[in-house]
Design a protein around this motif. Structure first.
Motif, PDB file in Angstrom:
ATOM      1  N   ILE A  11      40.541  45.099  33.700  1.00 55.84           N
ATOM      2  CA  ILE A  11      40.143  43.992  34.566  1.00 55.84           C
ATOM      3  C   ILE A  11      38.805  43.476  34.061  1.00 55.84           C
ATOM      4  N   ALA A  12      38.754  42.188  33.747  1.00 52.47           N
ATOM      5  CA  ALA A  12      37.478  41.570  33.372  1.00 52.47           C
ATOM      6  C   ALA A  12      37.121  40.546  34.440  1.00 52.47           C
ATOM      7  N   GLY A  13      35.831  40.250  34.558  1.00 49.22           N
ATOM      8  CA  GLY A  13      35.383  39.286  35.552  1.00 49.22           C
ATOM      9  C   GLY A  13      34.979  39.912  36.869  1.00 49.22           C
ATOM     10  N   VAL A  14      34.844  41.242  36.892  1.00 45.71           N
ATOM     11  CA  VAL A  14      34.398  41.920  38.112  1.00 45.71           C
ATOM     12  C   VAL A  14      32.934  41.531  38.342  1.00 45.71           C
ATOM     13  N   PRO A  15      32.615  41.006  39.532  1.00 49.92           N
ATOM     14  CA  PRO A  15      31.227  40.598  39.779  1.00 49.92           C
ATOM     15  C   PRO A  15      30.293  41.807  39.782  1.00 49.92           C
ATOM     16  N   ALA A  16      29.439  41.881  38.790  1.00 50.82           N
ATOM     17  CA  ALA A  16      28.556  43.040  38.640  1.00 50.82           C
ATOM     18  C   ALA A  16      27.250  42.816  39.398  1.00 50.82           C
ATOM     19  N   GLY A  17      26.744  43.880  39.976  1.00 49.37           N
ATOM     20  CA  GLY A  17      25.431  43.834  40.596  1.00 49.37           C
ATOM     21  C   GLY A  17      25.386  43.304  42.024  1.00 49.37           C
ATOM     22  N   LEU A  18      26.526  42.876  42.570  1.00 48.49           N
ATOM     23  CA  LEU A  18      26.539  42.353  43.940  1.00 48.49           C
ATOM     24  C   LEU A  18      26.573  43.464  44.972  1.00 48.49           C
ATOM     25  N   LEU A  19      27.398  44.458  44.699  1.00 45.67           N
ATOM     26  CA  LEU A  19      27.620  45.549  45.638  1.00 45.67           C
ATOM     27  C   LEU A  19      27.452  46.873  44.907  1.00 45.67           C
ATOM     28  N   GLN A  20      27.389  47.943  45.668  1.00 42.35           N
ATOM     29  CA  GLN A  20      27.341  49.258  45.040  1.00 42.35           C
ATOM     30  C   GLN A  20      28.644  49.504  44.277  1.00 42.35           C
ATOM     31  N   ASP A  21      28.539  50.265  43.205  1.00 40.99           N
ATOM     32  CA  ASP A  21      29.699  50.494  42.344  1.00 40.99           C
ATOM     33  C   ASP A  21      30.887  51.085  43.087  1.00 40.99           C
ATOM     34  N   ASP A  22      30.636  52.036  43.991  1.00 39.74           N
ATOM     35  CA  ASP A  22      31.754  52.653  44.710  1.00 39.74           C
ATOM     36  C   ASP A  22      32.415  51.670  45.665  1.00 39.74           C
ATOM     37  N   VAL A  23      31.635  50.744  46.217  1.00 40.71           N
ATOM     38  CA  VAL A  23      32.197  49.713  47.097  1.00 40.71           C
ATOM     39  C   VAL A  23      33.070  48.757  46.289  1.00 40.71           C
ATOM     40  N   MET A  24      32.586  48.367  45.109  1.00 37.97           N
ATOM     41  CA  MET A  24      33.371  47.478  44.251  1.00 37.97           C
ATOM     42  C   MET A  24      34.661  48.159  43.800  1.00 37.97           C
ATOM     43  N   ALA A  25      34.588  49.436  43.473  1.00 39.06           N
ATOM     44  CA  ALA A  25      35.791  50.178  43.082  1.00 39.06           C
ATOM     45  C   ALA A  25      36.794  50.201  44.235  1.00 39.06           C
ATOM     46  N   ASP A  26      36.291  50.320  45.460  1.00 33.70           N
ATOM     47  CA  ASP A  26      37.137  50.321  46.647  1.00 33.70           C
ATOM     48  C   ASP A  26      37.821  48.962  46.822  1.00 33.70           C
ATOM     49  N   ILE A  27      37.054  47.885  46.640  1.00 31.52           N
ATOM     50  CA  ILE A  27      37.610  46.529  46.760  1.00 31.52           C
ATOM     51  C   ILE A  27      38.694  46.305  45.706  1.00 31.52           C
ATOM     52  N   LEU A  28      38.457  46.779  44.484  1.00 29.50           N
ATOM     53  CA  LEU A  28      39.460  46.650  43.419  1.00 29.50           C
ATOM     54  C   LEU A  28      40.720  47.440  43.755  1.00 29.50           C
ATOM     55  N   THR A  29      40.544  48.638  44.300  1.00 28.31           N
ATOM     56  CA  THR A  29      41.693  49.451  44.692  1.00 28.31           C
ATOM     57  C   THR A  29      42.547  48.707  45.716  1.00 28.31           C
ATOM     58  N   ILE A  30      41.887  48.169  46.740  1.00 27.00           N
ATOM     59  CA  ILE A  30      42.604  47.443  47.794  1.00 27.00           C
ATOM     60  C   ILE A  30      43.355  46.247  47.209  1.00 27.00           C
ATOM     61  N   HIS A  31      42.671  45.481  46.345  1.00 26.22           N
ATOM     62  CA  HIS A  31      43.287  44.297  45.741  1.00 26.22           C
ATOM     63  C   HIS A  31      44.568  44.657  44.992  1.00 26.22           C
ATOM     64  N   PHE A  32      44.490  45.705  44.176  1.00 23.51           N
ATOM     65  CA  PHE A  32      45.634  46.037  43.324  1.00 23.51           C
ATOM     66  C   PHE A  32      46.677  46.904  44.010  1.00 23.51           C
ATOM     67  N   GLN A  33      46.449  47.248  45.279  1.00 25.17           N
ATOM     68  CA  GLN A  33      47.489  47.917  46.060  1.00 25.17           C
ATOM     69  C   GLN A  33      48.288  46.918  46.883  1.00 25.17           C
ATOM     70  N   MET A  34      47.755  45.717  47.065  1.00 23.47           N
ATOM     71  CA  MET A  34      48.424  44.728  47.924  1.00 23.47           C
ATOM     72  C   MET A  34      49.677  44.171  47.261  1.00 23.47           C
ATOM     73  N   SER A  35      50.740  44.070  48.061  1.00 23.05           N
ATOM     74  CA  SER A  35      51.986  43.537  47.517  1.00 23.05           C
ATOM     75  C   SER A  35      51.844  42.066  47.151  1.00 23.05           C
ATOM     76  N   ARG A  36      50.981  41.310  47.845  1.00 26.14           N
ATOM     77  CA  ARG A  36      50.830  39.891  47.508  1.00 26.14           C
ATOM     78  C   ARG A  36      50.176  39.697  46.131  1.00 26.14           C
ATOM     79  N   ASN A  37      49.553  40.750  45.622  1.00 26.43           N
ATOM     80  CA  ASN A  37      48.988  40.711  44.282  1.00 26.43           C
ATOM     81  C   ASN A  37      49.898  41.416  43.271  1.00 26.43           C
ATOM     82  N   ASN A  38      51.174  41.629  43.694  1.00 27.25           N
ATOM     83  CA  ASN A  38      52.160  42.335  42.879  1.00 27.25           C
ATOM     84  C   ASN A  38      51.749  43.774  42.610  1.00 27.25           C
ATOM     85  N   GLY A  39      50.875  44.308  43.451  1.00 25.03           N
ATOM     86  CA  GLY A  39      50.311  45.632  43.215  1.00 25.03           C
ATOM     87  C   GLY A  39      51.187  46.777  43.675  1.00 25.03           C
ATOM     88  N   GLY A  40      50.595  47.967  43.599  1.00 26.24           N
ATOM     89  CA  GLY A  40      51.292  49.182  43.990  1.00 26.24           C
ATOM     90  C   GLY A  40      50.291  50.316  44.074  1.00 26.24           C
TER      91      GLY A  40
END
Length: 99
Positions: A11-40
């Motif tokens: 994944i490229a284009g992750v906004p760096a420096g806005l949030l703590q790294d663990d929070v950003m990792a959590d947001i990415l996890t949620i995004h890529f688990q959502m079925s509307r994002n074709n995730g799993g």
């Protein structure tokens, strides 16, 4: 190791420096688990990495990788983010040594 890399995307284009790294990792996890994002099911998120704004996502199933790569646009949205961020999603390729 080879089996894991076929279930991994970059994944490229992750906004760096806005949030703590663990929070950003959590947001990415949620995004890529959502079925509307074709995730799993996400097995692992590697963030941050040596490259700024880049994360690696490893899924439980290879099929999810194919679905995620087929989606035209991935927009990272979360109430903790000030705006939407377009992400560039690509297949993970590790350097193969020819011996």
């Amino acid at each position: 190791q080879a089996a894991t890399s076929t279930r991994r995307i970059v994944i490229a284009g992750v906004p760096a420096g806005l949030l703590q790294d663990d929070v950003m990792a959590d947001i990415l996890t949620i995004h890529f688990q959502m079925s509307r994002n074709n995730g799993g099911d996400v097995r692992e998120v590697t963030y941050p990495t040596r490259n700024k704004g880049v994360a690696y996502i490893t899924f439980e199933d290879q099929e999810v990788v194919e679905r995620v790569l087929k989606k035209d646009r991935h927009l990272l949205q979360d109430r903790r983010l000030p705006t939407c961020y377009p992400l560039t999603v690509s297949r993970y390729c590790h350097e193969v040594s020819s011996s």
